[in-house]
Design a protein around this motif. Sequence first.
Motif, PDB file in Angstrom:
ATOM      1  N   ALA A 178      -1.490   5.639  -4.478  1.00 57.25           N
ATOM      2  CA  ALA A 178      -0.747   6.491  -3.549  1.00 57.25           C
ATOM      3  C   ALA A 178      -1.594   6.936  -2.367  1.00 57.25           C
ATOM      4  CB  ALA A 178      -0.197   7.710  -4.281  1.00 57.25           C
ATOM      5  N   THR A 179      -2.909   6.813  -2.457  1.00 60.62           N
ATOM      6  CA  THR A 179      -3.797   7.223  -1.359  1.00 60.62           C
ATOM      7  C   THR A 179      -4.123   6.076  -0.417  1.00 60.62           C
ATOM      8  OG1 THR A 179      -5.796   6.757  -2.651  1.00 60.62           O
ATOM      9  CG2 THR A 179      -4.820   8.953  -2.866  1.00 60.62           C
ATOM     10  N   VAL A 180      -3.601   4.883  -0.679  1.00 63.20           N
ATOM     11  CA  VAL A 180      -3.923   3.701   0.119  1.00 63.20           C
ATOM     12  C   VAL A 180      -2.853   3.501   1.187  1.00 63.20           C
ATOM     13  CG1 VAL A 180      -4.355   1.224   0.092  1.00 63.20           C
ATOM     14  CG2 VAL A 180      -5.084   2.645  -1.845  1.00 63.20           C
ATOM     15  N   LEU A 181      -3.290   3.331   2.419  1.00 64.72           N
ATOM     16  CA  LEU A 181      -2.398   2.962   3.523  1.00 64.72           C
ATOM     17  C   LEU A 181      -2.548   1.459   3.752  1.00 64.72           C
ATOM     18  CD1 LEU A 181      -0.457   3.796   5.837  1.00 64.72           C
ATOM     19  CD2 LEU A 181      -2.503   4.038   7.284  1.00 64.72           C
ATOM     20  N   PHE A 182      -1.506   0.685   3.405  1.00 61.56           N
ATOM     21  CA  PHE A 182      -1.513  -0.762   3.598  1.00 61.56           C
ATOM     22  C   PHE A 182      -1.063  -1.064   5.025  1.00 61.56           C
ATOM     23  CE2 PHE A 182      -0.895   0.006  -0.879  1.00 61.56           C
ATOM     24  CZ  PHE A 182      -1.717  -0.924  -1.495  1.00 61.56           C
ATOM     25  N   THR A 183      -1.909  -1.738   5.803  1.00 67.90           N
ATOM     26  CA  THR A 183      -1.592  -2.029   7.198  1.00 67.90           C
ATOM     27  C   THR A 183      -1.724  -3.521   7.458  1.00 67.90           C
ATOM     28  OG1 THR A 183      -3.866  -1.765   8.014  1.00 67.90           O
ATOM     29  CG2 THR A 183      -2.515   0.226   7.829  1.00 67.90           C
ATOM     30  N   ASP A 184      -1.053  -3.960   8.500  1.00 64.53           N
ATOM     31  CA  ASP A 184      -1.132  -5.378   8.860  1.00 64.53           C
ATOM     32  C   ASP A 184      -0.447  -5.591  10.197  1.00 64.53           C
ATOM     33  OD1 ASP A 184      -1.825  -8.020   8.577  1.00 64.53           O
ATOM     34  OD2 ASP A 184      -0.007  -8.563   7.504  1.00 64.53           O
ATOM     35  N   TRP A 206       2.407  -3.956  14.668  1.00 64.67           N
ATOM     36  CA  TRP A 206       1.556  -3.402  13.605  1.00 64.67           C
ATOM     37  C   TRP A 206       2.309  -2.283  12.918  1.00 64.67           C
ATOM     38  CZ3 TRP A 206       0.050   1.525  12.604  1.00 64.67           C
ATOM     39  CH2 TRP A 206      -0.978   1.715  11.665  1.00 64.67           C
ATOM     40  N   THR A 207       2.105  -2.143  11.634  1.00 65.70           N
ATOM     41  CA  THR A 207       2.668  -1.016  10.897  1.00 65.70           C
ATOM     42  C   THR A 207       1.842  -0.765   9.652  1.00 65.70           C
ATOM     43  OG1 THR A 207       4.741  -0.045  10.102  1.00 65.70           O
ATOM     44  CG2 THR A 207       4.254  -2.282   9.388  1.00 65.70           C
ATOM     45  N   GLY A 208       2.082   0.366   9.027  1.00 65.82           N
ATOM     46  CA  GLY A 208       1.411   0.730   7.786  1.00 65.82           C
ATOM     47  C   GLY A 208       2.389   1.378   6.838  1.00 65.82           C
ATOM     48  N   ILE A 209       2.187   1.139   5.545  1.00 63.01           N
ATOM     49  CA  ILE A 209       3.051   1.720   4.523  1.00 63.01           C
ATOM     50  C   ILE A 209       2.193   2.339   3.437  1.00 63.01           C
ATOM     51  CG2 ILE A 209       4.945   0.099   4.935  1.00 63.01           C
ATOM     52  CD1 ILE A 209       4.031  -1.428   2.417  1.00 63.01           C
ATOM     53  N   MET A 210       2.718   3.355   2.804  1.00 62.67           N
ATOM     54  CA  MET A 210       2.087   3.943   1.639  1.00 62.67           C
ATOM     55  C   MET A 210       3.170   4.615   0.807  1.00 62.67           C
ATOM     56  SD  MET A 210      -0.005   7.173   3.268  1.00 62.67           S
ATOM     57  CE  MET A 210      -1.013   7.251   1.765  1.00 62.67           C
ATOM     58  N   LEU A 211       2.808   5.085  -0.361  1.00 57.05           N
ATOM     59  CA  LEU A 211       3.774   5.708  -1.244  1.00 57.05           C
ATOM     60  C   LEU A 211       4.323   6.972  -0.579  1.00 57.05           C
ATOM     61  CD1 LEU A 211       4.803   5.037  -4.135  1.00 57.05           C
ATOM     62  CD2 LEU A 211       3.277   6.838  -4.949  1.00 57.05           C
ATOM     63  N   ASP A 212       5.658   7.010  -0.411  1.00 55.11           N
ATOM     64  CA  ASP A 212       6.356   8.143   0.212  1.00 55.11           C
ATOM     65  C   ASP A 212       5.945   8.359   1.654  1.00 55.11           C
ATOM     66  OD1 ASP A 212       7.738   8.681  -2.162  1.00 55.11           O
ATOM     67  OD2 ASP A 212       6.116   9.956  -2.908  1.00 55.11           O
ATOM     68  N   GLY A 213       5.586   7.291   2.347  1.00 53.10           N
ATOM     69  CA  GLY A 213       5.239   7.448   3.756  1.00 53.10           C
ATOM     70  C   GLY A 213       5.140   6.111   4.455  1.00 53.10           C
ATOM     71  N   PRO A 250      -4.358   6.928  17.107  1.00 55.44           N
ATOM     72  CA  PRO A 250      -3.079   7.668  17.062  1.00 55.44           C
ATOM     73  C   PRO A 250      -2.375   7.657  15.716  1.00 55.44           C
ATOM     74  CG  PRO A 250      -2.760   5.553  18.129  1.00 55.44           C
ATOM     75  CD  PRO A 250      -4.229   5.649  17.827  1.00 55.44           C
ATOM     76  N   TYR A 251      -2.642   6.682  14.844  1.00 51.75           N
ATOM     77  CA  TYR A 251      -1.875   6.568  13.598  1.00 51.75           C
ATOM     78  C   TYR A 251      -2.734   6.832  12.354  1.00 51.75           C
ATOM     79  CZ  TYR A 251       1.366   4.170  16.742  1.00 51.75           C
ATOM     80  OH  TYR A 251       2.195   3.850  17.779  1.00 51.75           O
ATOM     81  N   VAL A 252      -3.766   6.039  12.169  1.00 51.25           N
ATOM     82  CA  VAL A 252      -4.542   6.097  10.925  1.00 51.25           C
ATOM     83  C   VAL A 252      -5.262   7.435  10.796  1.00 51.25           C
ATOM     84  CG1 VAL A 252      -6.398   5.010   9.617  1.00 51.25           C
ATOM     85  CG2 VAL A 252      -4.782   3.592  10.901  1.00 51.25           C
ATOM     86  N   ARG A 253      -5.807   7.942  11.886  1.00 49.97           N
ATOM     87  CA  ARG A 253      -6.540   9.205  11.818  1.00 49.97           C
ATOM     88  C   ARG A 253      -5.633  10.350  11.360  1.00 49.97           C
ATOM     89  NH1 ARG A 253      -7.513  13.413  15.254  1.00 49.97           N
ATOM     90  NH2 ARG A 253      -6.202  12.438  16.839  1.00 49.97           N
ATOM     91  N   LEU A 254      -4.377  10.334  11.814  1.00 51.18           N
ATOM     92  CA  LEU A 254      -3.438  11.385  11.414  1.00 51.18           C
ATOM     93  C   LEU A 254      -3.093  11.286   9.929  1.00 51.18           C
ATOM     94  CD1 LEU A 254      -1.014  11.465  14.473  1.00 51.18           C
ATOM     95  CD2 LEU A 254      -2.964  12.944  13.995  1.00 51.18           C
ATOM     96  N   PHE A 255      -2.946  10.064   9.414  1.00 53.66           N
ATOM     97  CA  PHE A 255      -2.661   9.894   7.992  1.00 53.66           C
ATOM     98  C   PHE A 255      -3.848  10.326   7.144  1.00 53.66           C
ATOM     99  CE2 PHE A 255       1.198   7.846   9.028  1.00 53.66           C
ATOM    100  CZ  PHE A 255       1.933   7.689   7.868  1.00 53.66           C
ATOM    101  N   ASN A 288      -0.771  -8.289  -0.977  1.00 51.58           N
ATOM    102  CA  ASN A 288      -0.498  -7.224  -0.022  1.00 51.58           C
ATOM    103  C   ASN A 288       0.999  -6.936   0.028  1.00 51.58           C
ATOM    104  OD1 ASN A 288      -0.475  -5.386   2.030  1.00 51.58           O
ATOM    105  ND2 ASN A 288      -1.654  -6.634   3.463  1.00 51.58           N
ATOM    106  N   PRO A 289       1.452  -5.777  -0.422  1.00 48.64           N
ATOM    107  CA  PRO A 289       2.894  -5.514  -0.453  1.00 48.64           C
ATOM    108  C   PRO A 289       3.539  -5.451   0.917  1.00 48.64           C
ATOM    109  CG  PRO A 289       1.657  -3.516  -0.959  1.00 48.64           C
ATOM    110  CD  PRO A 289       0.672  -4.639  -0.929  1.00 48.64           C
ATOM    111  N   ILE A 290       2.768  -5.251   1.973  1.00 46.81           N
ATOM    112  CA  ILE A 290       3.357  -5.146   3.303  1.00 46.81           C
ATOM    113  C   ILE A 290       3.929  -6.478   3.784  1.00 46.81           C
ATOM    114  CG2 ILE A 290       1.368  -5.696   4.762  1.00 46.81           C
ATOM    115  CD1 ILE A 290       2.098  -3.245   6.457  1.00 46.81           C
ATOM    116  N   GLU A 291       3.497  -7.589   3.155  1.00 42.19           N
ATOM    117  CA  GLU A 291       4.048  -8.886   3.528  1.00 42.19           C
ATOM    118  C   GLU A 291       5.556  -8.932   3.272  1.00 42.19           C
ATOM    119  OE1 GLU A 291       2.548 -11.274   5.063  1.00 42.19           O
ATOM    120  OE2 GLU A 291       0.543 -10.376   5.015  1.00 42.19           O
TER     121      GLU A 291
END
Length: 325
Positions: free
Chosen positions: A130-136, A178-185, A209-214, A259-262
């Motif tokens: 749940a703490t991992v942000l998957f990006t691609d 580009w996008t990123g996904i994580m559990l409940d976000g 703008p994105y990763v730092r805020l997460f 990678n679930p983002i695929e």
Amino acid sequence: MKILYVKYVSVHVCVGGASRETGLVSARKDTGSIERKHGQGRPRTTTATEDRYLSIIARRNSSATASQLSRDLYAATGTRVSRVTVSKRLHETGLFARRPAVCVLLTSTNRRVRLAWCREHKDWSMDQWATVLFTDESRFSLNTDSRRTFIWRVPGTRYLPSNVREIDHHGGGGLMVWTGIMLDGRTPLHVSERGTVTGARYRDEILEPYVRLFRGAVGPEFILMDDNTRPHRALLVDEFLESEDIHPIDWRARPPDLNPIEHVWDALGMAIATRNPPPRAIQEMETELLNERGRLPQEMINCLISSMKSRCKACISVRGDHTPY
């Protein structure tokens, strides 16, 4: 007055000369069983041994056509059969002609690294994932050759204008997103402007703008997953991640299937490919991508991330090879 009773008997005649009822009665008298005997139809062209031979050579050379297998059988046994017969024999053994899966190239080193990575993460709990942000990143083209879409048509109308989708492989344009996904976000869908994505652009347009805020929302246990392309591993990117206390996960195993983002890209690609009419301009495609991205349910994303443990186990079971995910 005498009454005459007449009994009508229905006789069913089949091609073999005897009715089904007569055959069953005869079989019961002779053997005491009502099971029907096999008919005297056309004998099989191939023997059981030849059928096994066809199955063996088809499994050893899965790309061989039915005609090639027919010639191999004739060269080995002298039995000549048609490709239709070969297909029927293979169908009886559970083999059917299907399009092969298209996956990235895996070397022996890739397999070894994938196996080690999955063994390391197979026991991770959902709290850890749940703490991992998957990006691609992914590229969407106006002139795609995607085979996701099918049409309904009658035989003989394949090349009618209404059934033809014209594609220019050397024209048109596309978008890098580009996008990123994580559990409940999830992050917003970022559309890159024209030009090459460099380390500086990756830091300024994505990480800042994105990763730092997460990272600030999740806390110090936040983990970033991105691939190992050259802009992502630039020195200035590493310096930024270190300054923001962002820990990237070791992701060296060429793992599109891990990678679930695929699956998110696949869902977006399918939605765009089934548009009627399809997008004709870059701005129109950008609008459609943003709309479809907003329609993706968070439940689907949560389910994809929850499958990480199963993905690791599946990769371990095939010793680092391709998995069905």
